[in-house]
Scaffold this motif. Sequence first.
Motif, mmCIF file in Angstrom:
data_model
loop_
_atom_site.group_PDB
_atom_site.id
_atom_site.type_symbol
_atom_site.label_atom_id
_atom_site.label_comp_id
_atom_site.label_asym_id
_atom_site.label_seq_id
_atom_site.Cartn_x
_atom_site.Cartn_y
_atom_site.Cartn_z
ATOM 1 N N MET A 1 -4.277 14.585 15.963
ATOM 2 C CA MET A 1 -3.652 13.313 16.319
ATOM 3 C C MET A 1 -2.143 13.512 16.414
ATOM 4 N N THR A 2 -1.561 13.036 17.495
ATOM 5 C CA THR A 2 -0.117 13.130 17.675
ATOM 6 C C THR A 2 0.588 12.114 16.784
ATOM 7 N N THR A 3 1.683 12.535 16.172
ATOM 8 C CA THR A 3 2.493 11.633 15.366
ATOM 9 C C THR A 3 3.944 11.708 15.819
ATOM 10 N N TRP A 4 4.741 10.761 15.346
ATOM 11 C CA TRP A 4 6.168 10.717 15.674
ATOM 12 C C TRP A 4 6.968 10.648 14.380
ATOM 13 N N THR A 5 8.127 11.273 14.385
ATOM 14 C CA THR A 5 9.037 11.174 13.251
ATOM 15 C C THR A 5 10.341 10.548 13.712
ATOM 16 N N ALA A 6 10.960 9.804 12.813
ATOM 17 C CA ALA A 6 12.289 9.238 13.051
ATOM 18 C C ALA A 6 13.145 9.595 11.847
ATOM 19 N N LEU A 7 14.223 10.356 12.074
ATOM 20 C CA LEU A 7 15.045 10.871 10.987
ATOM 21 C C LEU A 7 16.488 10.420 11.146
ATOM 22 N N THR A 8 17.115 10.087 10.036
ATOM 23 C CA THR A 8 18.540 9.760 10.032
ATOM 24 C C THR A 8 19.113 10.125 8.675
ATOM 25 N N THR A 9 20.427 10.006 8.529
ATOM 26 C CA THR A 9 21.074 10.268 7.243
ATOM 27 C C THR A 9 22.042 9.131 6.917
ATOM 28 N N THR A 10 22.243 8.919 5.615
ATOM 29 C CA THR A 10 23.197 7.924 5.131
ATOM 30 C C THR A 10 24.101 8.575 4.093
ATOM 31 N N ASN A 11 25.231 7.963 3.868
ATOM 32 C CA ASN A 11 26.123 8.394 2.794
ATOM 33 C C ASN A 11 25.725 7.666 1.513
ATOM 34 N N GLY A 12 25.041 8.359 0.626
ATOM 35 C CA GLY A 12 24.650 7.766 -0.643
ATOM 36 C C GLY A 12 23.209 7.322 -0.689
ATOM 37 N N ARG A 13 22.705 7.173 -1.926
ATOM 38 C CA ARG A 13 21.306 6.811 -2.140
ATOM 39 C C ARG A 13 21.029 5.338 -1.840
ATOM 40 N N PRO A 15 22.276 2.958 0.280
ATOM 41 C CA PRO A 15 21.978 2.564 1.664
ATOM 42 C C PRO A 15 20.715 3.225 2.199
ATOM 43 N N ALA A 16 20.402 4.426 1.712
ATOM 44 C CA ALA A 16 19.183 5.102 2.162
ATOM 45 C C ALA A 16 17.954 4.340 1.691
#
Length: 288
Positions: A1-13, A15-16
Amino acid sequence: MTTWTALTTTNGRAPAEDLAERLEHLDPEATGIGVFEVEDGSGLFEVAAYFTDPPDAVQLAVLAKIAGAADFNISEVPDEDWVAKVRRDLPPVAAGRFFVYGSHDADKVPDDKIALLIEAAMAFGTGHHGTTLGCLLAFDRLVDQGFVPQNAVDIGAGTAVLAMAAAHISPNRVIATDIDPTAVEVSIANTVANGLEGRIDSIVAAGFDAAALDEAAPFDLVFANILKGPLVAMAPAMFRATAPGGYAILSGILNEQADSVAAVYVGAGYNEEQRDSIGDWTTITLCK
């Protein structure tokens, strides 16, 4: 099964974690969401979301803007036999007298090595990362010099691979600690799988803040494979908990961080014995 990922970064825990909570309300919904600290001392946290349907790029862009995060990187992940991939990408690791392997490679364990069974999916510390490998090689060198630990502790043990290595050499019980209760559960499971039940005490603890550590100290061997920040913060406590003539093996240190970490520990009263680099990571061996 095909899946998708969405990745980003934040400054600090904070806001993440806030962003991760907002991601739970997307449509199409995410099948999994994770927050991970980027282990480079930058203070960045990665936020990852996984989808079985293509995610809405506009919604993700809005959420990133609200959180002050970087733009999401959306990728399609092809269908793949991930178990086979992990086994292919994580072959056995020889570290001096120690041999770290997964159960799929049980037939490859040399007769003259100390075998450490660690499944790749089981928390941090498979032996493949330069930090864990560096600690094993540093310990192996000390054993070659005639050192036999009598009272060892593995701080931030993860899979407990370092604690297990010590338990094979020490005649006494070894303590393995981790701040994450799940990692401690993994540590216990690995101890049993390696036939070391009753030889390792796995406990939840933040650094040296635990009654069991106070009672067991001083230690003649301390493993601390963590990150620069926690290592620097715990230097005074580690020095107090180390026996005179005892060793501390530190890792989780980027090469460019090694000088500053070593300076803190030398300032605390240790002598630097050796420094080893594997890839981007440095392991420091200290003696009190």
